[in-house]
Design a protein around this motif. Structure first.
Motif, PDB file in Angstrom:
ATOM      1  N   LYS A  78      -7.538   0.652   2.250  1.00 31.77           N
ATOM      2  CA  LYS A  78      -6.292  -0.006   2.624  1.00 31.77           C
ATOM      3  C   LYS A  78      -6.549  -1.399   3.188  1.00 31.77           C
ATOM      4  O   LYS A  78      -5.844  -2.357   2.859  1.00 31.77           O
ATOM      5  CB  LYS A  78      -5.542   0.844   3.644  1.00 31.77           C
ATOM      6  CG  LYS A  78      -4.201   0.271   4.066  1.00 31.77           C
ATOM      7  CD  LYS A  78      -3.497   1.190   5.039  1.00 31.77           C
ATOM      8  CE  LYS A  78      -2.139   0.636   5.443  1.00 31.77           C
ATOM      9  NZ  LYS A  78      -1.437   1.541   6.387  1.00 31.77           N
ATOM     10  N   TYR A 117       0.815  -1.212   0.000  1.00 28.63           N
ATOM     11  CA  TYR A 117       0.000   0.000   0.000  1.00 28.63           C
ATOM     12  C   TYR A 117       0.851   1.266   0.000  1.00 28.63           C
ATOM     13  O   TYR A 117       0.635   2.189  -0.781  1.00 28.63           O
ATOM     14  CB  TYR A 117      -0.926  -0.017   1.216  1.00 28.63           C
ATOM     15  CG  TYR A 117      -1.864   1.158   1.284  1.00 28.63           C
ATOM     16  CD1 TYR A 117      -1.511   2.319   1.959  1.00 28.63           C
ATOM     17  CD2 TYR A 117      -3.118   1.105   0.665  1.00 28.63           C
ATOM     18  CE1 TYR A 117      -2.366   3.399   2.016  1.00 28.63           C
ATOM     19  CE2 TYR A 117      -3.984   2.182   0.718  1.00 28.63           C
ATOM     20  CZ  TYR A 117      -3.602   3.327   1.394  1.00 28.63           C
ATOM     21  OH  TYR A 117      -4.451   4.399   1.432  1.00 28.63           O
ATOM     22  N   SER A 140      -0.678   6.503  -1.761  1.00 25.69           N
ATOM     23  CA  SER A 140      -0.908   5.995  -0.408  1.00 25.69           C
ATOM     24  C   SER A 140      -1.285   7.073   0.593  1.00 25.69           C
ATOM     25  O   SER A 140      -1.827   6.765   1.656  1.00 25.69           O
ATOM     26  CB  SER A 140       0.337   5.261   0.088  1.00 25.69           C
ATOM     27  OG  SER A 140       1.437   6.156   0.140  1.00 25.69           O
TER      28      SER A 140
END
Length: 127
Positions: A73, A29, A53
């Protein structure tokens, strides 16, 4: 191994909405940008929206104010909420990932900056 799987495409009338999803696996991520691209018949693939991110986003001018990109996420899933759809939005929509080894990736809509691609999901908007 990076795998991107799109879903949510379909056929709608102009003015309606659709939400596309992209399940991303094998992508870290914090070291990735995820983007949506589209390709209409007879045209080149173009960048639609991208998010990194820290949730910095970038949109193509043609979709600003109508489309919203987001990522979850926990689910490692990318979304594209498309409102007020127009016939010119008709295209195959692709999910793409760009990864970096350090820092935060730059939100670019340049196709060549993305190394990983999904198979695409078709969106058709009729007038």
């Amino acid at each position: 191994q990076v795998q991107l799987v799109e879903s949510g495409g379909g056929s709608v009338q102009a003015g309606e909405s659709l939400t596309l999803s992209c399940a991303a696996s094998g992508v870290t991520y914090t070291r990735s940008c995820l983007g949506w691209f589209r390709q209409a018949p007879g045209k080149e693939r173009e960048g639609v929206a991208v998010i990194n991110s820290i949730t910095t986003t970038r949109y193509a001018d043609s979709v600003k104010g109508r489309f919203t990109i987001s990522r979850d996420k926990a689910k490692n899933t990318l979304y594209l909420q498309m409102n007020s759809l127009k016939p010119e939005d008709t295209a195959m929509y692709f999910c793409a990932a760009s990864v970096v080894t350090f820092g935060t990736c730059y939100t670019t809509l340049v196709e060549s900056d993305y190394s990983y691609w999904g198979q695409g999901t078709q969106v058709t908007v009729s007038s």
